[in-house]
Design a protein around this motif. Structure first.
Motif, PDB file in Angstrom:
ATOM      1  N   ASP A   1      52.205   9.218  98.302  1.00 41.86           N
ATOM      2  CA  ASP A   1      51.020   8.461  98.712  1.00 41.86           C
ATOM      3  C   ASP A   1      50.251   9.179  99.820  1.00 41.86           C
ATOM      4  O   ASP A   1      49.408   8.569 100.485  1.00 41.86           O
ATOM      5  CB  ASP A   1      51.428   7.066  99.187  1.00 41.86           C
TER       6      ASP A   1
ATOM      7  N   THR B   1      45.970  14.784 104.766  1.00 39.88           N
ATOM      8  CA  THR B   1      45.905  13.609 103.904  1.00 39.88           C
ATOM      9  C   THR B   1      44.743  13.710 102.926  1.00 39.88           C
ATOM     10  O   THR B   1      44.889  13.427 101.731  1.00 39.88           O
ATOM     11  CB  THR B   1      45.761  12.339 104.762  1.00 39.88           C
TER      12      THR B   1
ATOM     13  N   LEU C   1      44.824  13.872  98.784  1.00 34.62           N
ATOM     14  CA  LEU C   1      44.170  12.878  97.933  1.00 34.62           C
ATOM     15  C   LEU C   1      43.201  13.529  96.949  1.00 34.62           C
ATOM     16  O   LEU C   1      43.094  13.097  95.794  1.00 34.62           O
ATOM     17  CB  LEU C   1      43.442  11.849  98.803  1.00 34.62           C
TER      18      LEU C   1
ATOM     19  N   LEU D   1      45.230  15.004  94.206  1.00 35.27           N
ATOM     20  CA  LEU D   1      45.760  13.956  93.326  1.00 35.27           C
ATOM     21  C   LEU D   1      44.676  13.296  92.489  1.00 35.27           C
ATOM     22  O   LEU D   1      44.979  12.439  91.645  1.00 35.27           O
ATOM     23  CB  LEU D   1      46.461  12.885  94.168  1.00 35.27           C
ATOM     24  N   GLY D   2      43.394  13.644  92.731  1.00 34.85           N
ATOM     25  CA  GLY D   2      42.297  13.003  92.019  1.00 34.85           C
ATOM     26  C   GLY D   2      42.049  11.581  92.468  1.00 34.85           C
ATOM     27  O   GLY D   2      41.571  10.744  91.695  1.00 34.85           O
ATOM     28  N   ARG D   3      42.339  11.277  93.738  1.00 36.24           N
ATOM     29  CA  ARG D   3      42.253   9.912  94.247  1.00 36.24           C
ATOM     30  C   ARG D   3      41.226   9.796  95.373  1.00 36.24           C
ATOM     31  O   ARG D   3      41.425   9.058  96.331  1.00 36.24           O
ATOM     32  CB  ARG D   3      43.635   9.452  94.717  1.00 36.24           C
ATOM     33  N   VAL D   4      40.100  10.479  95.249  1.00 39.08           N
ATOM     34  CA  VAL D   4      39.084  10.448  96.301  1.00 39.08           C
ATOM     35  C   VAL D   4      38.565   9.029  96.503  1.00 39.08           C
ATOM     36  O   VAL D   4      38.475   8.531  97.639  1.00 39.08           O
ATOM     37  CB  VAL D   4      37.928  11.400  95.966  1.00 39.08           C
ATOM     38  N   ALA D   5      38.196   8.342  95.434  1.00 37.27           N
ATOM     39  CA  ALA D   5      37.602   7.010  95.562  1.00 37.27           C
ATOM     40  C   ALA D   5      38.551   6.025  96.241  1.00 37.27           C
ATOM     41  O   ALA D   5      38.110   5.128  96.976  1.00 37.27           O
ATOM     42  CB  ALA D   5      37.192   6.486  94.190  1.00 37.27           C
ATOM     43  N   GLU D   6      39.859   6.194  96.032  1.00 37.93           N
ATOM     44  CA  GLU D   6      40.829   5.277  96.624  1.00 37.93           C
ATOM     45  C   GLU D   6      40.893   5.396  98.139  1.00 37.93           C
ATOM     46  O   GLU D   6      41.372   4.478  98.823  1.00 37.93           O
ATOM     47  CB  GLU D   6      42.219   5.541  96.044  1.00 37.93           C
ATOM     48  N   ALA D   7      40.398   6.499  98.688  1.00 38.38           N
ATOM     49  CA  ALA D   7      40.483   6.712 100.127  1.00 38.38           C
ATOM     50  C   ALA D   7      39.656   5.715 100.920  1.00 38.38           C
ATOM     51  O   ALA D   7      39.856   5.559 102.125  1.00 38.38           O
ATOM     52  CB  ALA D   7      40.051   8.138 100.479  1.00 38.38           C
TER      53      ALA D   7
END
Length: 460
Positions: free
Chosen positions: A21, A430, A434, A437-443
């Motif tokens: 995470d 961090t 992210l 992991l392809g999780r930019v929007a989740e930030a």
């Protein structure tokens, strides 16, 4: 799966391990300071081979501590704008020019882009000493015939470690040679730089991953199967790690230098949003752009003052800053290292005014820090003009973690905006994880953001 995050900074190289995470593992951090050669002429260079050796030492330390056993992904945050001339055999033919180096100048008689406004729109940059369009001709003249191609610091370092190391869209955008919409080298920018695309690093396609080369795979067998993601610019990583990934939030980050930035979702080939005249724009990845302004002074202001002015420390310094700010007479121009683009003031442009025999070292420090707050406020107003509404601000970076007074000074200058603080000290690592992991929007929902008067996170 754990994530190994590398931070290829200007003053240090760091490696740290995060969980799936993107939360740092306790104790899994290795750091080496690097020597930045500076001079009154505007020099700001690093030695590439020494830098690589420092990174290798960090990975050796993490491996010896057993921290690499579960690593399946490697993410990298790297300084924007660095450039290194290379000989035909791939060895450096000169030092690494960092963002801090202000010596490059356009060749005599060269008039620059045919249409500066369109050039700024396409590349997000200007014909400026910070970018490769000006730096490459200047470097070629000084490094001689041995130089046949150019790379950034990240491409050189990772090129030594991996089977292949193309240039990410994020780092390519920091060269000033990339068309931000088409995601290819810009023909006019390359012509100004006097370089062909085959003399530049190849560009990483979407989803690119590399692997350790055979030599280093034997050295760190724990990383043999790990995928290495394309690096991203350190400023973009800090924005993501600060939870500032859409136009509702701007990140103000104070590390060695300082910047104010916002991120927008703009996929490759999509029309670029309007770009204010005084702001730059780079790529985070193939799907996002980052727009903002940067300053050559930041935490280095405090480091200079701490070294030269015999400051008090800890709580005593914080109390003295509050007293000084209540009746601040000294005025300061904090541009000790000169201007970042589009400004052209050279290194050595810092100023102090209003000094008297009653002026204290803390008065000078308070004036320098307040001066930077005002620069940020002016450029934040331009960012807001581009999106048409006020923005929430999230402060972050090591210098702000160290100084509650400075966080409060920003909150005062940026009022009536909501100003908060990302307490996580590892925003770059961090953010890089992210993105990998392809999780930019989740930030946008990232933890650790609180009031500017809250204490630091437990792992600082």
């Amino acid at each position: 799966m754990d994530i190994l995050a590398l931070d290829l900074g200007t003053s240090s190289v760091r490696g740290l391990v995060l969980d799936a995470d993107a939360v740092p593992r306790p104790g899994a951090l290795a750091r080496r300071k690097v020597h930045l050669a500076t001079g009154d002429d505007g020099t700001g260079t690093l030695d590439a081979a020494t830098y690589l050796a420092c990174l290798v030492e960090c990975l050796d330390e993490l491996a010896a501590g057993g921290h690499l056993r579960r690593v399946g992904l490697v993410a990298t945050s790297a300084q924007w704008h660095s450039v290194l001339p290379l000989a035909a055999d791939g060895t450096p033919s000169g030092p690494v020019l960092t963002w801090l180096d202000t010596r490059a100048a356009p060749p005599d008689g060269d008039g620059g882009p045919a249409d500066p406004e369109d050039y700024h729109r396409r590349t997000g940059t200007w014909w400026h000493r910070c970018y490769w369009s000006v730096r490459l001709p200047w470097l070629r003249e000084r490094c001689g015939d041995r130089t046949v191609r150019f790379a950034g610091l990240a491409e050189y370092v990772l090129g030594e470690l991996l089977d292949t190391a193309p240039m990410s869209m994020s780092l390519a955008s920091g060269t000033g040679l990339l068309d931000l919409r088409d995601l290819d080298w810009d023909a006019e920018a390359c012509a100004l730089a006097g370089v062909r695309p085959d003399q530049l690093p190849p560009l990483a396609p979407p989803g690119w991953h590399g692997r350790l080369g055979p030599g280093y795979a034997r050295r760190w067998p724990q990383l043999t199967e790990a995928r290495w993601s394309a690096p991203i610019g350190d400023g973009a990583a800090s924005n993501v790690g600060s939870g500032c990934v859409d136009p509702s939030r701007a990140a103000v980050t104070i590390g060695t230098s300082a910047a104010v930035r916002m991120i927008q979702a703009v996929p490759a080939g999509a029309e670029l949003p309007p770009l204010p005249d005084e702001l730059w724009r780079y790529r985070v990845d193939h799907d996002h752009v980052v727009t903002g302004a940067a300053y050559s002074s930041g935490g280095n202001l405090f480091a200079w003052a701490d070294r030269e002015l015999r400051l008090p420390t800890g709580a005593e310094l914080e109390a003295a800053l509050h007293r000084a700010a209540a009746d601040l007479v000294v005025q300061a121009n904090p541009r000790f290292g000169g201007d970042r683009p589009p400004g052209t003031a050279p290194a050595g442009s810092g100023e102090l005014r209003g000094l008297s025999f009653g002026t204290t070292a803390v008065d000078i420090l308070a004036a320098l820090m307040a001066g930077l707050c005002r620069l940020v406020a002016d450029d934040l107003a331009q960012l807001e003009a581009g999106v048409g509404e006020p923005m929430e601000v999230v402060l972050g970076g090591g210098a702000l973690t160290a100084s509650p007074w400075w966080r409060g000074a920003f909150a005062d200058v940026l009022a009536p905006r909501t100003v908060r603080w990302q307490r996580n000290p590892e925003i770059g690592a961090t953010g890089a994880a992210l993105v990998a992991l392809g999780r930019v929007a989740e930030a946008v929902d990232i933890g650790g953001i609180g009031r500017t008067d809250e204490g630091a996170a437990p792992n600082t």
